[in-house]
Design an enzyme around this catalytic site. Sequence first.
Site, short mmCIF file in Angstrom:
data_model
loop_
_atom_site.label_atom_id
_atom_site.label_comp_id
_atom_site.label_asym_id
_atom_site.label_seq_id
_atom_site.Cartn_x
_atom_site.Cartn_y
_atom_site.Cartn_z
N GLY A 1 0.81 -1.21 0.00
CA GLY A 1 0.00 0.00 0.00
C GLY A 1 0.84 1.27 0.00
O GLY A 1 0.41 2.30 -0.53
N SER B 1 6.91 4.11 3.98
CA SER B 1 6.36 2.96 4.71
C SER B 1 5.35 3.51 5.71
O SER B 1 5.74 4.22 6.64
CB SER B 1 7.45 2.19 5.45
OG SER B 1 6.87 1.25 6.33
N SER C 1 3.68 2.15 8.13
CA SER C 1 3.99 1.76 9.51
C SER C 1 5.37 2.25 9.92
O SER C 1 5.63 2.50 11.10
CB SER C 1 3.94 0.23 9.65
OG SER C 1 4.93 -0.34 8.80
N THR D 1 8.52 -1.74 7.83
CA THR D 1 8.59 -2.78 6.80
C THR D 1 10.04 -3.09 6.47
O THR D 1 10.81 -2.19 6.10
CB THR D 1 7.81 -2.30 5.56
OG1 THR D 1 6.45 -2.16 5.95
CG2 THR D 1 7.90 -3.30 4.42
N GLU E 1 -6.44 -7.82 -0.74
CA GLU E 1 -6.41 -7.53 0.70
C GLU E 1 -7.79 -7.23 1.27
O GLU E 1 -8.11 -7.65 2.38
CB GLU E 1 -5.48 -6.34 0.96
CG GLU E 1 -4.03 -6.66 0.66
CD GLU E 1 -3.10 -5.54 1.09
OE1 GLU E 1 -2.77 -4.69 0.23
OE2 GLU E 1 -2.72 -5.48 2.26
N HIS F 1 1.44 -9.57 -26.00
CA HIS F 1 2.55 -10.42 -26.41
C HIS F 1 2.59 -11.74 -25.66
O HIS F 1 3.57 -12.46 -25.75
CB HIS F 1 3.86 -9.64 -26.27
CG HIS F 1 3.85 -8.40 -27.14
ND1 HIS F 1 4.27 -8.41 -28.45
CD2 HIS F 1 3.40 -7.14 -26.90
CE1 HIS F 1 4.10 -7.20 -28.96
NE2 HIS F 1 3.57 -6.41 -28.04
N LYS G 1 4.90 -12.90 8.05
CA LYS G 1 5.94 -12.18 8.82
C LYS G 1 6.36 -13.00 10.04
O LYS G 1 7.54 -13.06 10.39
CB LYS G 1 5.41 -10.81 9.27
CG LYS G 1 5.36 -9.79 8.14
CD LYS G 1 4.93 -8.43 8.65
CE LYS G 1 4.87 -7.42 7.52
NZ LYS G 1 4.15 -6.20 7.87
#
Length: 335
Positions: free
Chosen positions: A38, A80, A82, A85, A219, A235, A328
């Site tokens: 995001g 970022s 937050s 990241t 999400e 293509h 994570k």
Amino acid sequence: MESYLRLGDQLRAAYDGASGVSIETGAARAVVFCGMGGSAAAGDLVSAAYADDVPVPLEIRRGYGLPAWVGRDTVVICLSYSGDTEETLSAYDEAASRGAHVVAISSGGELAARAARSGAPHLAVPGDAPQPRAALGSLTGAAIGALVSAGVLDEAGEQVEQALADLRGQLERLGFDVPTERDRSKQIASFVGSRIPVIWGSEGVSWPAAWRWKCAFNENAKIPAFASALPELNHHEVVGWTKGHADAFCLVVLREPGEHPSVQARLDATLPEIRAADVEVLEVRAEEGRSPLARGLELMLAGDVASAYHAIERGMDPAPIDAIARVKARLAEGR
Ligand code: PA5
């Protein structure tokens, strides 16, 4: 959902805050935006919207590293929401170690702390969005402001205000109380239904918007979604649209008046293949934006809200992203 509808206010406040900061960059020869998910969406949009207005390349990088040409004459804008990241923090460290002009944009977190320790400019965005993707206006406004403060882009306040005015009509036609006949996002949510959306954009702002739609359906709606761009898809992907997939997939084509003039001819030549495969196609146009920025925001907002409705109509909460947290946690366990 509420945060998406605050896009305009977020954009103005963040632009005003960031464009007033003084950022020393010398003679920058390139700008690299670093971010993921995001937060990267804002870098994508700003890079595409201003590519024709600035004298240096605007690049976006997603990942841990940076190309060899990034150095003392490069502005590296790390985004970022937050601030925590790991890929973006790694890119920040790499840029700082090479003596690049680093700018941090976050609501706080480790990125703000590292910027404070190294004396790099930190442009703070409000931390009140439920998820990074709901802060698109703040991140985009701060990214545009950073380009202005770094001397790469001329003052953009008027264009930001114009984009806000252009978005007003669309924002008025979004919301729980707006009937489906007037709310394009509700119509898009029902068009997608139980199918997997494939979203097409093209060179310019419709490609970052198509990627944003893909991420938003992943999400918010928690469904697979894919994005690709004209003319590249001519293509390879066009060969894959064969009979037998019409129940599983649908196609959304994002259009905007600033797209390359060849897009219409490309679509005229390509859509017969899709129709022969019986796949349903929906065209979504940016109709109100007078600038690439406004049209990019208009398209992104339509997909954000449509994907949120898609979740809500199925009784799901668009906000949680548990799978990202699990990935994570597994990564942390393995270290
Ligand atoms: O939309 C999301 O929540 C994610 O795509 C995040 O943006 C992504 O994981 C990166 O996090 P952040 O934006 O905080 O750097």
